[in-house]
Design a protein around this motif. Structure first.
Motif, PDB file in Angstrom:
ATOM      1  N   GLN A 176      -1.441  11.806  10.368  1.00  0.00           N
ATOM      2  CA  GLN A 176      -2.293  12.830  10.129  1.00  0.00           C
ATOM      3  C   GLN A 176      -2.805  12.381   8.549  1.00  0.00           C
ATOM      4  OE1 GLN A 176       0.314  15.943   9.966  1.00  0.00           O
ATOM      5  NE2 GLN A 176       1.084  15.995  11.775  1.00  0.00           N
ATOM      6  N   SER A 177      -2.324  11.767   7.706  1.00  0.00           N
ATOM      7  CA  SER A 177      -3.128  11.243   6.738  1.00  0.00           C
ATOM      8  C   SER A 177      -4.706  10.589   7.046  1.00  0.00           C
ATOM      9  CB  SER A 177      -1.989  10.491   5.946  1.00  0.00           C
ATOM     10  OG  SER A 177      -2.970  10.018   4.340  1.00  0.00           O
ATOM     11  N   HIS A 178      -5.457  11.321   6.137  1.00  0.00           N
ATOM     12  CA  HIS A 178      -6.849  10.693   6.280  1.00  0.00           C
ATOM     13  C   HIS A 178      -6.633   9.888   5.092  1.00  0.00           C
ATOM     14  CE1 HIS A 178      -7.724  14.983   7.336  1.00  0.00           C
ATOM     15  NE2 HIS A 178      -8.069  14.240   7.958  1.00  0.00           N
ATOM     16  N   THR A 179      -6.065   9.606   4.083  1.00  0.00           N
ATOM     17  CA  THR A 179      -6.042   8.449   3.193  1.00  0.00           C
ATOM     18  C   THR A 179      -5.273   7.322   3.605  1.00  0.00           C
ATOM     19  OG1 THR A 179      -5.366  10.478   1.831  1.00  0.00           O
ATOM     20  CG2 THR A 179      -5.203   7.296   1.142  1.00  0.00           C
ATOM     21  N   ALA A 180      -4.414   7.650   5.115  1.00  0.00           N
ATOM     22  CA  ALA A 180      -3.968   6.029   5.559  1.00  0.00           C
ATOM     23  C   ALA A 180      -4.685   5.934   6.322  1.00  0.00           C
ATOM     24  CB  ALA A 180      -2.627   6.719   6.225  1.00  0.00           C
ATOM     25  N   TYR A 203       1.097  -0.783   0.181  1.00  0.00           N
ATOM     26  CA  TYR A 203      -0.061  -0.198  -0.089  1.00  0.00           C
ATOM     27  C   TYR A 203       0.548   1.165   0.199  1.00  0.00           C
ATOM     28  CZ  TYR A 203      -4.280  -2.486   1.108  1.00  0.00           C
ATOM     29  OH  TYR A 203      -5.276  -3.755   1.267  1.00  0.00           O
ATOM     30  N   ILE A 204       0.910   2.142  -1.108  1.00  0.00           N
ATOM     31  CA  ILE A 204       1.472   3.394  -0.621  1.00  0.00           C
ATOM     32  C   ILE A 204       0.880   4.509  -1.014  1.00  0.00           C
ATOM     33  CG2 ILE A 204       3.341   5.225  -2.394  1.00  0.00           C
ATOM     34  CD1 ILE A 204       4.225   2.389  -4.054  1.00  0.00           C
ATOM     35  N   ALA A 256       5.224  -7.626  -4.820  1.00  0.00           N
ATOM     36  CA  ALA A 256       4.436  -7.842  -4.084  1.00  0.00           C
ATOM     37  C   ALA A 256       3.927  -8.221  -4.939  1.00  0.00           C
ATOM     38  CB  ALA A 256       4.149  -6.295  -4.168  1.00  0.00           C
ATOM     39  N   ASP A 257       2.768  -9.070  -4.913  1.00  0.00           N
ATOM     40  CA  ASP A 257       1.521  -9.441  -6.444  1.00  0.00           C
ATOM     41  C   ASP A 257       0.545  -8.457  -6.034  1.00  0.00           C
ATOM     42  OD1 ASP A 257       2.886 -12.190  -6.101  1.00  0.00           O
ATOM     43  OD2 ASP A 257       2.274 -12.194  -4.443  1.00  0.00           O
ATOM     44  N   ILE A 258       0.402  -7.648  -5.327  1.00  0.00           N
ATOM     45  CA  ILE A 258      -0.841  -6.446  -5.704  1.00  0.00           C
ATOM     46  C   ILE A 258       0.060  -5.186  -4.834  1.00  0.00           C
ATOM     47  CG2 ILE A 258      -3.239  -5.817  -3.781  1.00  0.00           C
ATOM     48  CD1 ILE A 258      -3.118  -8.783  -3.258  1.00  0.00           C
ATOM     49  N   LEU A 259      -1.073  -4.270  -5.673  1.00  0.00           N
ATOM     50  CA  LEU A 259      -0.338  -2.582  -5.446  1.00  0.00           C
ATOM     51  C   LEU A 259      -1.452  -1.996  -5.078  1.00  0.00           C
ATOM     52  CD1 LEU A 259       1.918  -0.536  -5.192  1.00  0.00           C
ATOM     53  CD2 LEU A 259       1.600  -0.363  -7.488  1.00  0.00           C
ATOM     54  N   VAL A 260      -1.668  -1.296  -4.182  1.00  0.00           N
ATOM     55  CA  VAL A 260      -2.839  -0.221  -3.966  1.00  0.00           C
ATOM     56  C   VAL A 260      -2.062   1.048  -3.897  1.00  0.00           C
ATOM     57  CG1 VAL A 260      -4.280   0.619  -2.480  1.00  0.00           C
ATOM     58  CG2 VAL A 260      -3.790  -1.743  -2.905  1.00  0.00           C
ATOM     59  N   ILE A 261      -2.563   1.978  -4.092  1.00  0.00           N
ATOM     60  CA  ILE A 261      -2.323   3.268  -4.867  1.00  0.00           C
ATOM     61  C   ILE A 261      -2.955   3.993  -4.197  1.00  0.00           C
ATOM     62  CG2 ILE A 261      -1.454   5.524  -5.843  1.00  0.00           C
ATOM     63  CD1 ILE A 261      -0.097   3.890  -7.743  1.00  0.00           C
ATOM     64  N   GLY A 262      -2.900   4.901  -2.854  1.00  0.00           N
ATOM     65  CA  GLY A 262      -4.032   5.704  -1.650  1.00  0.00           C
ATOM     66  C   GLY A 262      -3.353   7.149  -2.564  1.00  0.00           C
ATOM     67  N   SER A 263      -4.250   8.423  -2.582  1.00  0.00           N
ATOM     68  CA  SER A 263      -4.049   9.046  -3.121  1.00  0.00           C
ATOM     69  C   SER A 263      -5.087  10.388  -2.507  1.00  0.00           C
ATOM     70  CB  SER A 263      -3.683  10.400  -4.274  1.00  0.00           C
ATOM     71  OG  SER A 263      -3.296  10.622  -5.130  1.00  0.00           O
ATOM     72  N   VAL A 285      -7.445   4.227  -3.211  1.00  0.00           N
ATOM     73  CA  VAL A 285      -7.910   4.519  -2.672  1.00  0.00           C
ATOM     74  C   VAL A 285      -7.498   5.912  -2.721  1.00  0.00           C
ATOM     75  CG1 VAL A 285      -7.873   5.070  -0.022  1.00  0.00           C
ATOM     76  CG2 VAL A 285      -7.645   2.386  -1.267  1.00  0.00           C
ATOM     77  N   VAL A 286      -9.176   6.861  -1.978  1.00  0.00           N
ATOM     78  CA  VAL A 286      -9.084   8.263  -2.999  1.00  0.00           C
ATOM     79  C   VAL A 286     -10.196   8.489  -1.392  1.00  0.00           C
ATOM     80  CG1 VAL A 286      -9.383   9.513  -4.532  1.00  0.00           C
ATOM     81  CG2 VAL A 286      -8.933   7.861  -5.210  1.00  0.00           C
ATOM     82  N   THR A 287      -9.481  10.118  -1.351  1.00  0.00           N
ATOM     83  CA  THR A 287     -10.308  10.684   0.356  1.00  0.00           C
ATOM     84  C   THR A 287      -9.727  11.796  -0.054  1.00  0.00           C
ATOM     85  OG1 THR A 287      -7.769  10.770   1.514  1.00  0.00           O
ATOM     86  CG2 THR A 287      -9.342   9.245   1.819  1.00  0.00           C
TER      87      THR A 287
END
Length: 235
Positions: A22-26, A11-12, A81-88, A129-131
């Motif tokens: 402090q990150s809402h995305t995290a 998870y990046i 990694a088999d799975i990559l999830v990018i959060g922004s 994942v987006v917030t």
């Protein structure tokens, strides 16, 4: 139940917050990751602001004059990694500037091939994942999903989740509001996050069990040798 214990997920988070806590995305990313962890997937979180990611589209930008570039070490995590999830987060309707840099650095490695002559990203799954507190969840998710798919990741059905508050200044995901926390209990976000997470695992499982994609039609090395896999220019 399907066994996912040999899979790994990265998870990046491309939040612009200096402190990961402090990150809402995290926060929303952790909700997704916890499902994977319960299923035995090996999960790693990476807060990109903790690292120095040089601008550019090469493997190591210090070779082109950058004073520091952490990408070579980060790349090893992506490759494993088999799975990559990018959060922004959303800023003015777009992904964060750091998310854009990450996509460019992922693109820099798209010339790397696996043992079938395919993109090294073949066999991996990707999600978003987006917030934020403005419109733009679908737009940012579209940008991330398209970039990953173009590079060689396989994108499952419903590969994204997000949460936004009311338009204009206001609370972001997880902020205290009237004795509760913004976004908590929001069924649509809960559902999309859950479906995304399971679909990423299911698809990664299928790809791993199938040994990735067959090489017919997508072997770059064979293409370079002159193989055209049935293509003829249309008349």
């Amino acid at each position: 139940m399907t066994d996912f214990t040999d899979l790994s997920a990265l998870y990046i988070n491309t939040s612009l917050k200096r402190e990961a806590g402090q990150s809402h995305t995290a926060l929303l990313m952790r909700g997704s990751a916890s499902i994977m962890e319960k299923q035995g997937v090996s999960v790693e979180h990476l807060h990109l602001m903790d690292h120095t990611l040089a601008f550019g589209v090469s493997y190591d930008m210090t070779e082109e004059g950058a004073p520091r570039d952490d990408w070579p070490a980060l790349w090893e995590k992506v490759r494993a990694a088999d799975i990559l999830v990018i959060g922004s987060p959303i800023w003015l309707g777009e992904e964060s500037s750091l998310c854009r840099v990450l996509i460019e650095r992922l693109y820099a490695m798209s010339g790397e091939l696996n043992d079938k002559g395919q993109s090294t990203y073949y066999g991996k799954t990707g999600g978003a994942v987006v917030t934020g507190n403005e419109d733009g969840v679908k737009h940012v998710s579209m940008t991330i999903a398209y970039a990953l798919a173009h590079l060689g990741f396989t994108i499952p059905p419903q590969p994204d989740t997000g949460w936004i508050g009311e338009a204009g200044p206001g609370p972001s995901y997880g902020d205290p509001v009237d004795g509760t926390r913004a976004g908590m209990g929001h069924e649509f976000t809960q559902q999309t996050a859950t479906v995304m997470t399971w679909n990423l695992m299911h698809l990664a499982r299928m790809l791993r069990d199938a040994g990735g994609y067959p090489r017919t039609g997508n072997d770059r090395e064979a293409w370079a040798r002159g193989e055209r896999f049935g293509w003829e220019d249309p008349l």
